[in-house]
Scaffold this active site. Structure first.
Site, short mmCIF file in Angstrom:
data_model
loop_
_atom_site.label_atom_id
_atom_site.label_comp_id
_atom_site.label_asym_id
_atom_site.label_seq_id
_atom_site.Cartn_x
_atom_site.Cartn_y
_atom_site.Cartn_z
N GLY A 246 0.79 -1.23 0.00
CA GLY A 246 0.00 0.00 0.00
C GLY A 246 0.82 1.27 0.00
O GLY A 246 0.28 2.35 0.20
N GLU A 284 4.52 -6.39 0.86
CA GLU A 284 3.98 -6.73 -0.45
C GLU A 284 3.80 -5.49 -1.33
O GLU A 284 2.69 -5.10 -1.67
CB GLU A 284 2.64 -7.45 -0.29
CG GLU A 284 2.75 -8.75 0.48
CD GLU A 284 1.41 -9.35 0.85
OE1 GLU A 284 1.36 -10.56 1.12
OE2 GLU A 284 0.39 -8.61 0.89
N ARG A 287 2.30 -1.45 -6.52
CA ARG A 287 2.28 -0.14 -7.18
C ARG A 287 3.62 0.58 -7.03
O ARG A 287 4.13 1.18 -7.99
CB ARG A 287 1.17 0.71 -6.54
CG ARG A 287 1.01 2.08 -7.14
CD ARG A 287 0.27 3.03 -6.19
NE ARG A 287 -0.88 2.40 -5.59
CZ ARG A 287 -2.13 2.46 -6.07
NH1 ARG A 287 -2.36 3.13 -7.18
NH2 ARG A 287 -3.13 1.88 -5.43
N ARG A 324 -8.54 3.71 -14.06
CA ARG A 324 -8.43 4.31 -12.72
C ARG A 324 -9.01 5.72 -12.62
O ARG A 324 -9.65 6.04 -11.61
CB ARG A 324 -6.98 4.30 -12.25
CG ARG A 324 -6.43 2.89 -12.03
CD ARG A 324 -5.05 2.91 -11.38
NE ARG A 324 -5.13 3.35 -10.01
CZ ARG A 324 -4.73 4.53 -9.58
NH1 ARG A 324 -4.19 5.42 -10.43
NH2 ARG A 324 -4.84 4.86 -8.32
N CYS A 355 -16.88 5.57 -25.63
CA CYS A 355 -18.20 6.23 -25.67
C CYS A 355 -18.78 6.38 -24.28
O CYS A 355 -19.83 5.81 -23.94
CB CYS A 355 -19.14 5.44 -26.58
SG CYS A 355 -18.68 5.59 -28.31
#
Length: 427
Positions: A246, A284, A287, A324, A355
């Site tokens: 995180g 862990e 990102r 995102r 669209c």
């Protein structure tokens, strides 16, 4: 963040020593590009921080951030663990030649088939998330006469200050065994009584894109307190404390992420203060390893000018290759890759081609003068871009290229229209 060394003499964006405009010409757009040296550097910073803090540790790459064969091969080269959250990720890692004993298998609803696959391939550890899973795994191990390492995923009652969809450690969560209600103790008893499960340790994850150290320090305190309770009730002390991931990254100049050394120093201080015997610490990161290493290249197409309003500059991708912004209201920054040396003249919306009115990749972006055919590069897109990409509007997913030390290599081919039709059947 773009620095002078990332700009070539002809005003082009350089990635890993390769001209981004050349990459766009060679492979087409949209295109995901990863600077592999950046990935290696971040892993080594985590390792160095742990070694400086004097802790036994494991880095486990959270591969849901980006899971293709090539990234697993880089992780193998860097001698780290990985975690997977599906049979598909597990199969990809195995196909990449990643050693199964360095794989952790996460997920809140692993199927019977996925658990069988994990057991038969001898994964390093299964992260148990609920009572149903304990029952399934116990049955599989007994039938197959196998033993396996497990950890219990706990929800410690700590909420990270992030988007509500990124919070996972609070009591009201779909993940893990609740501590306050006694679920964790019940799960601990069941696992310790199962002769085919070796309880390696306990795990918790409080959220994603976290900038401060306070939540992690609180988590370390809570995990140690839980471990002491388990020691008192079950005479069990964990070999491993897994503190999840995180760690935030800088998507815009307003973001101020903590460094690996800051986070690990504070965790080390907390653990040493409260533990006679500090367990091996696992983290862990996902990102924070691949996010800053990634760029998405687009070709600018149409433009819409509205009197007294912000203009729209459209690119040849959008929410199909980066969901995102629409899903999390995530913010990014971009540059015009072939005009790095030109002055800023306007602010525009960067619009996708899908669209949906919500298909806006960047709401307010300062730009030089642009024209159709220019190459736009959105920065820090290495995490959750390709892994969450989709075929909405029947658009093929982009290719992926790795660059390192001036060399480029295609690692995922661009989907074709034929690929889109390959699973369709006539009625």
């Amino acid at each position: 963040m773009i620095t002078d060394e990332l700009t070539s003499k002809n005003g082009h964006l350089m990635i890993g020593g390769v001209d981004s405009v050349d990459l766009a010409k060679k492979y087409g757009t949209p295109l995901y590009v990863f600077d592999v040296s950046s990935i290696r550097d971040q892993i080594r910073k985590f390792k160095s921080a742990f070694e400086n803090a004097g802790l036994h540790y494991q880095i486990s790459y959270a591969s849901k951030a980006f899971a293709v064969k090539a990234i697993y091969q880089v992780m193998k080269q860097e001698d780290v663990h990985i975690d997977v959250v599906s049979g598909g990720e597990l199969q990809t890692a195995l196909a990449a030649g990643f050693p199964s004993d360095k794989i952790s298998f996460h997920g809140n609803n692993k199927t019977f088939e996925e658990l069988v696959m994990a057991v038969q391939n001898h994964v390093g550890v299964i992260m148990l998330d609920n009572f149903h899973e304990i029952e399934l795994l116990s049955r599989i191990l007994k039938t197959d006469h196998e033993k396996i390492n497990v950890m219990l995923r706990l929800t410690p009652g700590i909420s990270a200050h992030t988007h509500k969809y990124d919070q996972t450690g609070q009591t009201d969560s779909k993940f893990g065994f609740d501590v306050e209600s006694g679920q964790a103790n019940k799960a601990m008893r069941l696992v310790l009584e199962d002769e085919n499960m070796n309880l390696l340790g306990i795990h918790a994850h409080i959220g994603s894109q976290i900038f401060g150290t306070q939540g992690f320090v609180m988590l370390a305190q809570k995990m140690v307190a839980m471990a002491k309770d388990f020691q008192k009730e079950f005479n069990y002390w964990p070999e491993v404390l897994n503190l999840g991931g995180g760690f935030g990254i800088s998507y815009t100049e307003d973001d101020d992420p903590i460094t690996a050394q800051e986070f690990i120093n504070q965790i080390a201080d907390e653990l040493k203060k409260n533990c006679e015997k500090v367990p091996e610490i696992w983290i862990e990161p996902g990102r924070s390893i691949v996010g800053p290493a990634g760029y998405t290249l687009y070709t600018i197409g149409s433009r819409k000018d509205i009197p007294d309003l912000t203009p729209y500059v459209a690119v040849d991708g959008g929410m199909g290759d980066n969901i995102r912004p629409a899903l999390y209201q995530a913010k990014y920054e971009s540059v015009v890759a072939n005009k790095m040396d030109q002055p800023i003249v306007e602010t525009a919306h960067i619009a996708g081609k899908y669209c949906e009115s919500g298909d806006i990749l960047i709401d307010q972006q300062a730009l030089p003068a642009t024209k159709s055919g220019d190459i736009l590069a959105i920065l820090d897109t290495g995490a959750y871009g390709y892994s969450m990409a989709m075929n909405y509007n029947r658009n093929p997913r982009p290719a992926v290229v790795f660059v390192e030390n001036g060399h480029d290599k295609l690692v995922v081919k661009r989907e074709t229209y034929q690929d889109l039709l390959s699973l369709d059947l006539d009625y």
